[in-house]
Design a protein around this motif. Structure first.
Motif, PDB file in Angstrom:
ATOM      1  N   PRO A  25       0.766  -1.225  -0.115  1.00 32.12           N
ATOM      2  CA  PRO A  25      -0.094  -0.084   0.235  1.00 32.12           C
ATOM      3  C   PRO A  25       0.938   1.354   0.016  1.00 32.12           C
ATOM      4  O   PRO A  25       2.127   1.171   0.441  1.00 32.12           O
ATOM      5  N   SER A  26       0.197   2.419  -0.446  1.00 34.81           N
ATOM      6  CA  SER A  26       1.137   3.563  -0.447  1.00 34.81           C
ATOM      7  C   SER A  26       1.794   3.903   0.737  1.00 34.81           C
ATOM      8  O   SER A  26       2.847   4.654   0.905  1.00 34.81           O
ATOM      9  N   ARG A  27       0.859   3.983   1.926  1.00 30.77           N
ATOM     10  CA  ARG A  27       1.409   4.347   3.150  1.00 30.77           C
ATOM     11  C   ARG A  27       2.650   3.471   3.471  1.00 30.77           C
ATOM     12  O   ARG A  27       3.358   4.097   4.169  1.00 30.77           O
ATOM     13  N   LEU A  28       2.549   2.280   3.312  1.00 33.47           N
ATOM     14  CA  LEU A  28       3.791   1.489   3.780  1.00 33.47           C
ATOM     15  C   LEU A  28       5.028   1.668   2.836  1.00 33.47           C
ATOM     16  O   LEU A  28       6.185   1.694   3.152  1.00 33.47           O
ATOM     17  N   ARG A  29       4.686   2.066   1.536  1.00 35.81           N
ATOM     18  CA  ARG A  29       5.705   2.291   0.454  1.00 35.81           C
ATOM     19  C   ARG A  29       6.560   3.549   0.842  1.00 35.81           C
ATOM     20  O   ARG A  29       7.713   3.761   0.760  1.00 35.81           O
ATOM     21  N   HIS A  30       5.540   4.553   1.343  1.00 32.74           N
ATOM     22  CA  HIS A  30       6.209   5.835   1.880  1.00 32.74           C
ATOM     23  C   HIS A  30       7.166   5.677   3.250  1.00 32.74           C
ATOM     24  O   HIS A  30       8.165   6.189   3.233  1.00 32.74           O
TER      25      HIS A  30
END
Length: 318
Positions: A113-118
């Motif tokens: 997910p984008s939040r984890l990628r960040h």
């Protein structure tokens, strides 16, 4: 819980906790009957998950090691930790695990997910690894972009800086990523030049897949590693390396790259004779890092360089 797929995922998540779960507790957790739990366990086994059942008045279930690796469920913290570790392994060409790291990282980052990628990017940018200094580091994002294009058989565009500093734009059909333990290389068919080429990945910039699929061409050698070795030999003439060490062969071998293998002479001495395309500067550095007395018998260029380097180092400590 009436949603069977969701219930199976929840059940699998519980079983991945390293403990034994009584059937009654699983049924209570998932708000279903013990009979439904037994059916769900059978479904997981059909999907390849090795669930072991224990007999007894209550009975229990636990996930054990199987013959194959089935899909795993990771929580946020576990996913971030694995992604950061894979980036470290892939970006610095750790010998023996580098190619597997890139493949695994490409698969994981595709579904993060984008939040984890960040979070992964933030951790990566905030840390500085201590590397050996004998190979160029590569951005993990570059490696995963190339790996995805290789796997998906998509044409790839990127900027490239040659050894002489010349900049160019390339359109290629990526074939394989190859690690030498020091550097990453991309073996690809260069569409603009209508020929096969090898590219140092640390000189690649802004790679992106065009979305255009291609049918893989036949590589001249049939093997990407062999093609890379041949290309490197053309670029860097091979020399006959001959060095003796006052140290056991296993001690020396453990401190040299895998392609430099010494032969035992006695229990306390060994000799390294081989043809190599490694640069004189790099060989001098690796020999010095063995931390054992050694004598260079050839080539003469290496002897001259080590003498010059020794003079510079001696002057620096005067």
């Amino acid at each position: 819980m009436t949603d069977t797929p969701a219930r199976l995922l929840n059940l699998l998540s519980l079983l991945q906790t390293p403990r034994e779960w009584p059937g009654s507790e699983l049924a209570e957790r998932l708000a279903v009957s013990p009979r439904t739990i037994r059916r769900d366990i059978d479904r997981l086994r059909e999907l390849g998950y090795p669930v072991e059942a224990t007999k007894g008045a209550v009975g229990g279930y636990r996930l054990v090691a199987g013959t194959a690796m089935p899909p795993l469920l990771l929580d946020d913290e576990e996913a971030v930790a694995i992604a950061v570790g894979l980036r470290a392994g892939a970006g610095h060409a750790i010998e023996g695990v580098e190619e597997a790291s890139v493949r695994a990282l490409a698969k994981l980052e595709q579904v993060l997910p984008s939040r984890l990628r960040h979070r992964v990017s933030t951790l990566q940018n905030a840390t500085i690894p201590l590397t050996r200094g004998d190979g160029a580091t590569v951005a993990p994002q570059t490696l995963t972009a190339l790996a995805a294009a290789v796997t998906g058989q998509e044409r790839l565009r990127f900027g490239y800086r040659a050894g002489d500093g010349a900049e160019s734009k390339r359109l290629v059909e990526p074939y394989r990523l190859v690690s030498t333990g020091r550097r990453w290389y991309l073996v690809a068919y260069d569409v603009g030049r209508e020929d096969w080429r090898t590219f140092r990945v640390d000189r690649v910039s802004d790679p992106f897949a065009t979305g255009v699929r291609f049918a893989p061409r036949e590589l001249p050698t049939g093997d990407a590693a062999a093609y890379l070795a041949r290309s490197m030999a053309r670029a860097q003439p091979e020399v006959d390396l001959d060095v003796s060490f006052d140290a056991p062969a296993d001690f020396v071998a453990a401190r040299l790259p895998a392609h430099l293998v010494p032969t035992p002479l006695t229990d306390t001495t060994c000799r390294l004779r081989t043809r190599t395309a490694d640069s004189t500067e790099w060989l001098a550095l690796r020999l010095a890092l063995v931390d054992a007395p050694f004598t260079i018998h050839g080539p003469a260029s290496l002897t001259a360089y080590v003498e010059e380097l020794a003079s510079r180092l001696a002057a620096a400590t005067a």
